[in-house]
Scaffold this motif. Structure first.
Motif, mmCIF file in Angstrom:
data_model
loop_
_atom_site.group_PDB
_atom_site.id
_atom_site.type_symbol
_atom_site.label_atom_id
_atom_site.label_comp_id
_atom_site.label_asym_id
_atom_site.label_seq_id
_atom_site.Cartn_x
_atom_site.Cartn_y
_atom_site.Cartn_z
ATOM 1 N N VAL A 128 106.125 22.670 -37.272
ATOM 2 C CA VAL A 128 104.886 22.626 -38.042
ATOM 3 C C VAL A 128 103.853 21.749 -37.341
ATOM 4 C CG1 VAL A 128 103.844 21.980 -40.250
ATOM 5 C CG2 VAL A 128 106.129 23.010 -40.195
ATOM 6 N N THR A 129 102.639 22.276 -37.230
ATOM 7 C CA THR A 129 101.511 21.513 -36.705
ATOM 8 C C THR A 129 100.366 21.565 -37.711
ATOM 9 O OG1 THR A 129 100.665 23.452 -35.518
ATOM 10 C CG2 THR A 129 102.113 21.966 -34.300
ATOM 11 N N GLY A 130 99.486 20.584 -37.644
ATOM 12 C CA GLY A 130 98.340 20.551 -38.551
ATOM 13 C C GLY A 130 98.593 19.773 -39.819
ATOM 14 N N ALA A 131 99.743 19.056 -39.891
ATOM 15 C CA ALA A 131 100.051 18.223 -41.061
ATOM 16 C C ALA A 131 100.922 17.064 -40.613
ATOM 17 C CB ALA A 131 100.757 19.036 -42.143
ATOM 18 N N ILE A 184 109.441 19.123 -38.042
ATOM 19 C CA ILE A 184 110.378 20.235 -37.863
ATOM 20 C C ILE A 184 111.006 20.530 -39.218
ATOM 21 C CG2 ILE A 184 112.464 21.064 -36.739
ATOM 22 C CD1 ILE A 184 110.152 20.753 -34.824
ATOM 23 N N VAL A 185 110.796 21.743 -39.697
ATOM 24 C CA VAL A 185 111.380 22.166 -40.974
ATOM 25 C C VAL A 185 112.568 23.080 -40.685
ATOM 26 C CG1 VAL A 185 111.001 23.445 -43.119
ATOM 27 C CG2 VAL A 185 109.180 21.998 -42.184
ATOM 28 N N VAL A 201 107.818 30.751 -46.772
ATOM 29 C CA VAL A 201 108.224 29.398 -47.156
ATOM 30 C C VAL A 201 107.114 28.405 -46.839
ATOM 31 C CG1 VAL A 201 109.897 27.548 -46.769
ATOM 32 C CG2 VAL A 201 110.665 29.931 -46.850
ATOM 33 N N LEU A 202 106.492 28.553 -45.669
ATOM 34 C CA LEU A 202 105.371 27.670 -45.318
ATOM 35 C C LEU A 202 104.240 27.825 -46.326
ATOM 36 C CD1 LEU A 202 104.253 25.647 -43.252
ATOM 37 C CD2 LEU A 202 103.291 27.587 -42.003
ATOM 38 N N ARG A 203 103.985 29.053 -46.743
ATOM 39 C CA ARG A 203 102.957 29.303 -47.755
ATOM 40 C C ARG A 203 103.356 28.649 -49.078
ATOM 41 N NH1 ARG A 203 103.077 34.413 -47.169
ATOM 42 N NH2 ARG A 203 101.712 34.385 -45.349
ATOM 43 N N LEU A 205 105.251 25.956 -49.387
ATOM 44 C CA LEU A 205 105.058 24.512 -49.231
ATOM 45 C C LEU A 205 103.594 24.138 -49.437
ATOM 46 C CD1 LEU A 205 107.307 23.826 -46.108
ATOM 47 C CD2 LEU A 205 107.777 23.158 -48.466
ATOM 48 N N ARG A 206 102.699 25.012 -49.007
ATOM 49 C CA ARG A 206 101.269 24.774 -49.220
ATOM 50 C C ARG A 206 100.926 24.852 -50.701
ATOM 51 N NH1 ARG A 206 99.367 27.991 -44.742
ATOM 52 N NH2 ARG A 206 99.150 29.685 -46.218
ATOM 53 N N GLU A 207 101.596 25.760 -51.410
ATOM 54 C CA GLU A 207 101.306 25.951 -52.837
ATOM 55 C C GLU A 207 101.659 24.705 -53.652
ATOM 56 O OE1 GLU A 207 99.986 28.457 -54.644
ATOM 57 O OE2 GLU A 207 99.487 29.566 -52.822
ATOM 58 N N VAL A 208 102.791 24.070 -53.317
ATOM 59 C CA VAL A 208 103.267 22.954 -54.155
ATOM 60 C C VAL A 208 102.929 21.589 -53.568
ATOM 61 C CG1 VAL A 208 105.163 24.349 -55.057
ATOM 62 C CG2 VAL A 208 105.546 22.904 -53.056
ATOM 63 N N GLY A 209 102.562 21.550 -52.284
ATOM 64 C CA GLY A 209 102.289 20.276 -51.627
ATOM 65 C C GLY A 209 100.842 20.149 -51.194
ATOM 66 N N ASP A 210 100.548 19.032 -50.580
ATOM 67 C CA ASP A 210 99.176 18.738 -50.159
ATOM 68 C C ASP A 210 98.990 19.083 -48.676
ATOM 69 O OD1 ASP A 210 96.581 17.850 -50.463
ATOM 70 O OD2 ASP A 210 97.081 15.772 -49.979
ATOM 71 N N LEU A 211 99.445 20.286 -48.278
ATOM 72 C CA LEU A 211 99.316 20.698 -46.883
ATOM 73 C C LEU A 211 97.946 21.322 -46.645
ATOM 74 C CD1 LEU A 211 102.773 22.368 -46.079
ATOM 75 C CD2 LEU A 211 102.075 19.988 -45.816
ATOM 76 N N PRO A 212 97.335 21.063 -45.485
ATOM 77 C CA PRO A 212 96.044 21.679 -45.172
ATOM 78 C C PRO A 212 96.164 23.205 -45.111
ATOM 79 C CG PRO A 212 96.563 19.899 -43.633
ATOM 80 C CD PRO A 212 97.805 20.169 -44.418
ATOM 81 N N GLU A 213 95.069 23.893 -45.367
ATOM 82 C CA GLU A 213 95.064 25.355 -45.330
ATOM 83 C C GLU A 213 95.349 25.894 -43.937
ATOM 84 O OE1 GLU A 213 94.767 27.869 -47.579
ATOM 85 O OE2 GLU A 213 95.069 26.309 -49.079
#
Length: 244
Positions: A128-131, A184-185, A201-203, A205-213
């Motif tokens: 994962v990059t960008g977070a 690394i997930v 799954v990455l999507r 994680l974005r739904e429930v967490g504070d990950l950037p779009e």
């Protein structure tokens, strides 16, 4: 009256192969791979059995192909042969005939049954990059604490909503190493309908967490096979085990 096609003899041996998609070859589609593989079969001189009919095809069965753009160490294919051959000879010949990045790793004679039925789960690694690491860890904790995480994906039948949480057996987040940004997930997914993919799954994680779009992840399948509920290991169709 049109002449009837010649009936081909059934295969006398079936060989299962595990192969990898690495480097730039991760971007080959399943159709691209199947074409390259059939050409490699001819170059390698593998004694294939053929289907009957007016347009006979080599008896090749593909199962559980990874999505385009995903690297993998655990892709599977089964060959039906016209005469018995040492599986290792087939593996070496095909590995030499395929381009670098499409690597045939192992071979074994099929004991019978469906190869697809032995592909119950997949273990994936997402770079994962960008977070930030802590942000991804918090999103993973929130994801695991939630009973249902609904995501949307465009399919051939249009936009579809489904629960991606139900397919996740295990999910953990690791530090990628000193000086390396992101996380690394590691995720173990149960196969089902609809198939939940790593990007789902990455999507989630974005739904429930504070990950950037704009968070992104390079995907690599580590293992695929049956799931040992006792040990949590993935057992591939050729008999080896991937311990968690």
């Amino acid at each position: 009256m049109r002449a009837q096609p010649e009936q081909q003899a059934p295969p006398v041996q079936r060989i299962r192969l595990r192969y990898a998609k690495r480097g730039r070859l991760r971007f080959t589609s399943h159709r691209d791979f199947s074409r390259a593989f059939e050409r490699a079969v001819v170059r390698a001189g593998v004694p294939m059995a053929y289907s009957s009919g007016f347009h006979p095809h080599p008896r090749i069965s593909y199962a559980g192909a990874a999505p385009t753009g995903s690297a993998s160490e655990a892709e599977y294919v089964e060959l039906g042969l016209a005469r018995p051959v040492d599986p290792e000879e087939v593996r070496a010949a095909l590995d030499a005939a395929l381009p670098d990045g499409l690597d045939v790793l192992a071979a074994a004679e099929s004991p019978g049954g469906s190869l697809a039925d032995l592909l119950e789960v997949s273990r994936w690694q997402l770079a994962v990059t960008g977070a930030e690491l802590g942000t991804v860890q918090d999103a993973a904790a929130a994801f695991l604490a939630t009973d249902e995480v609904t995501v949307e994906r465009m399919t051939k039948k249009g936009m579809r909503s489904f629960d991606c949480r139900a397919a996740v057996i295990e999910l953990s987040v690791e530090d990628p190493g000193p000086g390396i940004p992101g996380a690394i997930v590691d995720v173990l997914l149960r196969h089902g309908t609809p198939a939940v993919r790593p990007d789902d799954v990455l999507r989630g994680l974005r739904e429930v967490g504070d990950l950037p779009e704009d968070v992104q992840a390079l995907q690599r399948r580590i293992a695929q096979g049956t799931y040992d509920e006792t040990t949590g290991a993935v057992v591939d169709p050729l008999g080896s085990t991937d311990a968690p």
